[in-house]
Motif scaffolding. Sequence first.
Motif, mmCIF file in Angstrom:
data_model
loop_
_atom_site.group_PDB
_atom_site.id
_atom_site.type_symbol
_atom_site.label_atom_id
_atom_site.label_comp_id
_atom_site.label_asym_id
_atom_site.label_seq_id
_atom_site.Cartn_x
_atom_site.Cartn_y
_atom_site.Cartn_z
ATOM 1 N N SER A 146 -26.372 -15.073 -6.011
ATOM 2 C CA SER A 146 -27.614 -15.122 -5.231
ATOM 3 C C SER A 146 -27.850 -13.785 -4.543
ATOM 4 O O SER A 146 -26.916 -13.029 -4.272
ATOM 5 N N LEU A 147 -29.119 -13.527 -4.234
ATOM 6 C CA LEU A 147 -29.473 -12.283 -3.563
ATOM 7 C C LEU A 147 -28.927 -12.243 -2.146
ATOM 8 O O LEU A 147 -28.491 -11.198 -1.667
ATOM 9 N N GLU A 148 -28.930 -13.372 -1.455
ATOM 10 C CA GLU A 148 -28.442 -13.369 -0.071
ATOM 11 C C GLU A 148 -26.954 -13.040 -0.003
ATOM 12 O O GLU A 148 -26.501 -12.343 0.906
ATOM 13 N N ASP A 149 -26.158 -13.513 -0.976
ATOM 14 C CA ASP A 149 -24.738 -13.148 -1.003
ATOM 15 C C ASP A 149 -24.565 -11.659 -1.251
ATOM 16 O O ASP A 149 -23.720 -10.998 -0.647
ATOM 17 N N LEU A 150 -25.370 -11.121 -2.162
ATOM 18 C CA LEU A 150 -25.292 -9.685 -2.458
ATOM 19 C C LEU A 150 -25.657 -8.867 -1.226
ATOM 20 O O LEU A 150 -24.993 -7.867 -0.918
ATOM 21 N N ILE A 151 -26.699 -9.278 -0.517
ATOM 22 C CA ILE A 151 -27.112 -8.539 0.677
ATOM 23 C C ILE A 151 -26.007 -8.523 1.724
ATOM 24 O O ILE A 151 -25.763 -7.507 2.383
ATOM 25 N N MET A 152 -25.293 -9.630 1.877
ATOM 26 C CA MET A 152 -24.182 -9.670 2.831
ATOM 27 C C MET A 152 -23.112 -8.645 2.471
ATOM 28 O O MET A 152 -22.572 -7.953 3.344
ATOM 29 N N GLU A 153 -22.795 -8.512 1.185
ATOM 30 C CA GLU A 153 -21.794 -7.529 0.762
ATOM 31 C C GLU A 153 -22.316 -6.109 0.950
ATOM 32 O O GLU A 153 -21.585 -5.217 1.401
ATOM 33 N N LYS A 154 -23.571 -5.878 0.622
ATOM 34 C CA LYS A 154 -24.167 -4.559 0.786
ATOM 35 C C LYS A 154 -24.143 -4.134 2.253
ATOM 36 O O LYS A 154 -23.832 -2.978 2.579
ATOM 37 N N ARG A 155 -24.435 -5.064 3.134
ATOM 38 C CA ARG A 155 -24.428 -4.760 4.563
ATOM 39 C C ARG A 155 -23.005 -4.501 5.076
ATOM 40 O O ARG A 155 -22.794 -3.671 5.952
ATOM 41 N N ARG A 156 -22.046 -5.236 4.529
ATOM 42 C CA ARG A 156 -20.647 -4.981 4.911
ATOM 43 C C ARG A 156 -20.253 -3.557 4.531
ATOM 44 O O ARG A 156 -19.580 -2.852 5.292
ATOM 45 N N ASN A 157 -20.686 -3.115 3.360
ATOM 46 C CA ASN A 157 -20.387 -1.749 2.935
ATOM 47 C C ASN A 157 -20.989 -0.732 3.881
ATOM 48 O O ASN A 157 -20.366 0.285 4.217
ATOM 49 N N ASP A 158 -22.223 -0.978 4.317
ATOM 50 C CA ASP A 158 -22.861 -0.059 5.266
ATOM 51 C C ASP A 158 -22.116 -0.043 6.596
ATOM 52 O O ASP A 158 -22.045 0.991 7.265
ATOM 53 N N GLN A 159 -21.570 -1.185 6.973
ATOM 54 C CA GLN A 159 -20.882 -1.269 8.261
ATOM 55 C C GLN A 159 -19.545 -0.515 8.242
ATOM 56 O O GLN A 159 -19.215 0.196 9.192
ATOM 57 N N ILE A 160 -18.780 -0.645 7.165
ATOM 58 C CA ILE A 160 -17.485 0.027 7.129
ATOM 59 C C ILE A 160 -17.615 1.487 6.726
ATOM 60 O O ILE A 160 -16.728 2.296 7.005
ATOM 61 N N GLY A 161 -18.715 1.868 6.063
ATOM 62 C CA GLY A 161 -18.967 3.267 5.752
ATOM 63 C C GLY A 161 -18.562 3.673 4.350
ATOM 64 O O GLY A 161 -17.724 3.042 3.707
ATOM 65 N N ARG A 162 -19.156 4.754 3.878
ATOM 66 C CA ARG A 162 -18.986 5.206 2.505
ATOM 67 C C ARG A 162 -17.535 5.527 2.170
ATOM 68 O O ARG A 162 -17.016 5.129 1.130
ATOM 69 N N ALA A 163 -16.855 6.261 3.051
ATOM 70 C CA ALA A 163 -15.474 6.666 2.775
ATOM 71 C C ALA A 163 -14.570 5.453 2.623
ATOM 72 O O ALA A 163 -13.719 5.401 1.724
#
Length: 298
Positions: free
Chosen positions: A238-255
Amino acid sequence: MGNQVEKLTHLNYKEVPTADPTGMDRDEGPRIGVSYIFSNDDDELEQQQQQDSVGRDMGGEHPTPQPYDPRLQEVECAVYYRDECIYRKRGSGGQLSTYTPENLLNRCKPGDLVEFVCQAQYPHWVVYVGDFQVVHLHRLEVVNSFLTDASQGRRGRIANYLYRYKPLSPATVVRNALEQVGCKDRELSWRNSECFAAWCRYGKREFKIGGELRIGKQPYRLQIQLGDKRSHTLEFQSLEDLIMEKRRNDQIGRAAVIQELSSHLQAAEEEEEDPDLCGFPSNPQSSEDLRDKSLLTL
């Protein structure tokens, strides 16, 4: 994600509103997977602010915060629904440039989406409705605030270009947002501020809790850019599950994302090459691990 619940759980699917704001949405029968996790985005931000305040009150010294650089902090990625790209975040061409809240006021028009960003925090999305005001999902309630207050000191950008869906008219976007002001707790149909803001602008039920089927092959793909010629792809139902993962990535940062994925892939390759594991693995990889490896693009 499983079926764990942090704060609120809709007891059944009938409690989940899925009507399209354009009036064209129709009930297509029951959907599967109606157990949801609400985001703690705002909680984490306020906890960090409280810790900083306590540290100052006790005379503690905090390192001077570094200027926010989206090219270093944010994860470049793309989202696909089957073969169609529906979201893309790039660092080239100044697309991730950020501005102070005061400068954003001179750039925003009613119906625009604004994304506030800060290092080690979840992005916070709002809908600009005019007269210096925004509507946003904040601490499990849809509220109307001044843009400068909603920013909480963070820099931001107009985020209309990130999703590639056709937007509704500005008047409809504003109306969608204002009609939800005051909704809270069990009345909510969105897991985080991004899902709410995107629903207001695009009117798609996919942004709502339980808005689409969660069975069969995962139709959504999150492609994370690791380097100039290297990426890694994850699949979601689902898109909502994907968005949650995408936001987690933004929170912990690229490195941290790159390190996390590199460690996972290296461990998987070493296990595959271990001769003791050939033929009869004592700890076989999960189907998800095998799927992730097969989707690595070099």
